[in-house]
Design a protein around this motif. Sequence first.
Motif, PDB file in Angstrom:
ATOM      1  N   LYS A   4     -59.754 -19.785 -11.101  1.00  0.00           N
ATOM      2  CA  LYS A   4     -59.239 -18.604 -11.214  1.00  0.00           C
ATOM      3  C   LYS A   4     -59.449 -17.920  -9.310  1.00  0.00           C
ATOM      4  N   LYS A   5     -57.917 -16.855  -9.444  1.00  0.00           N
ATOM      5  CA  LYS A   5     -57.159 -16.754  -7.990  1.00  0.00           C
ATOM      6  C   LYS A   5     -58.663 -15.387  -7.067  1.00  0.00           C
ATOM      7  N   LEU A 160     -65.789  -3.587   0.412  1.00  0.00           N
ATOM      8  CA  LEU A 160     -64.551  -3.979  -0.021  1.00  0.00           C
ATOM      9  C   LEU A 160     -64.368  -3.356  -1.513  1.00  0.00           C
ATOM     10  N   GLY A 161     -65.287  -3.330  -2.431  1.00  0.00           N
ATOM     11  CA  GLY A 161     -64.741  -1.998  -4.046  1.00  0.00           C
ATOM     12  C   GLY A 161     -64.331  -3.862  -4.748  1.00  0.00           C
ATOM     13  N   VAL A 162     -65.527  -4.690  -4.504  1.00  0.00           N
ATOM     14  CA  VAL A 162     -65.016  -5.912  -5.540  1.00  0.00           C
ATOM     15  C   VAL A 162     -65.816  -6.601  -6.227  1.00  0.00           C
ATOM     16  N   GLN A 163     -65.804  -7.089  -7.453  1.00  0.00           N
ATOM     17  CA  GLN A 163     -67.171  -7.664  -8.153  1.00  0.00           C
ATOM     18  C   GLN A 163     -67.658  -8.898  -7.242  1.00  0.00           C
ATOM     19  N   PHE A 164     -68.952  -9.256  -7.197  1.00  0.00           N
ATOM     20  CA  PHE A 164     -69.139 -10.662  -6.430  1.00  0.00           C
ATOM     21  C   PHE A 164     -68.744 -12.176  -6.656  1.00  0.00           C
ATOM     22  N   ASP A 165     -67.968 -11.702  -8.511  1.00  0.00           N
ATOM     23  CA  ASP A 165     -67.574 -13.278  -8.740  1.00  0.00           C
ATOM     24  C   ASP A 165     -66.609 -13.605  -7.897  1.00  0.00           C
ATOM     25  N   GLU A 166     -66.172 -12.119  -7.826  1.00  0.00           N
ATOM     26  CA  GLU A 166     -64.672 -12.353  -7.899  1.00  0.00           C
ATOM     27  C   GLU A 166     -64.092 -12.481  -5.994  1.00  0.00           C
ATOM     28  N   CYS A 167     -65.293 -12.720  -4.936  1.00  0.00           N
ATOM     29  CA  CYS A 167     -65.203 -13.338  -4.010  1.00  0.00           C
ATOM     30  C   CYS A 167     -65.430 -14.875  -3.683  1.00  0.00           C
ATOM     31  N   VAL A 168     -64.818 -14.993  -3.005  1.00  0.00           N
ATOM     32  CA  VAL A 168     -64.891 -17.147  -2.347  1.00  0.00           C
ATOM     33  C   VAL A 168     -65.666 -16.538  -0.737  1.00  0.00           C
ATOM     34  N   VAL A 169     -66.808 -17.407  -1.224  1.00  0.00           N
ATOM     35  CA  VAL A 169     -67.342 -17.596   0.486  1.00  0.00           C
ATOM     36  C   VAL A 169     -67.617 -18.660   1.110  1.00  0.00           C
ATOM     37  N   ASN A 219     -55.215 -23.522  -3.815  1.00  0.00           N
ATOM     38  CA  ASN A 219     -55.678 -23.144  -4.957  1.00  0.00           C
ATOM     39  C   ASN A 219     -56.397 -22.392  -4.639  1.00  0.00           C
ATOM     40  N   LEU A 220     -57.075 -21.490  -4.403  1.00  0.00           N
ATOM     41  CA  LEU A 220     -57.655 -19.686  -3.501  1.00  0.00           C
ATOM     42  C   LEU A 220     -55.972 -19.199  -3.351  1.00  0.00           C
ATOM     43  N   LEU A 221     -55.612 -19.275  -2.799  1.00  0.00           N
ATOM     44  CA  LEU A 221     -54.009 -18.253  -2.172  1.00  0.00           C
ATOM     45  C   LEU A 221     -52.796 -18.120  -3.679  1.00  0.00           C
TER      46      LEU A 221
END
Length: 221
Positions: A4-5, A160-169, A219-221
Amino acid sequence: MTTKKPKAFLFDLNGTMINDMEYHNHAWHSILTKDLGASISFEAVKKEMYGKNQDLLERVFGVGYFSQEQIDQISIEKEHRYQSAYKKHLTLIPGLADFLNEAKELGILMAIGSAAIPFNINFVLDNLNVRSYFSAIVSAEDVQNSKPDPETFTKGANILGVQFDECVVFEDAPKGVEAAQNAGMKCVVLTTMHTADEFSAYNNIIAFIEDYNDPILKNLL
């Protein structure tokens, strides 16, 4: 590695964007032992280097040992020593400049989520001229509860206005990875200060990397 991107990257700063944790370790060990008289080893200091400066002092000496004024004075003296020693070595971890550029071009939002005080964050972002990449900066002064509490990262995601599961730390410390896990976020670990076996307690890690030239990041991009 996740397929998932992500919509956002949240970066810890020290040890994650710059390889400076040894300098923090030396500055803290000097302050704690030579200035404050604590009997603590260099390795033991390393294990305490998470969260706010006040948190570290309270873990070593106990809550209430220092006044708030003393804590603030000790904190800024420690950061002056760290910056003085590290400035001539200040550089982004290899591959990060290109990674930031590529993420920005793809429209991936980016934020800093650090337990550092603004004095140190500004030292890095302004001297390396990378502030423009980040739409949010969450410092020690912006949260009530530091890592491993998730507030640093959840606040960044909310800005940022994004869901937590849409982030990569991106993190380098076990307590930072724990904070990401507590936020429901996947994590990429930089092995600048800790080895992979030190993160065995966490199930949110999608990759261990030495630097940002690692091809797995594609794979993240």
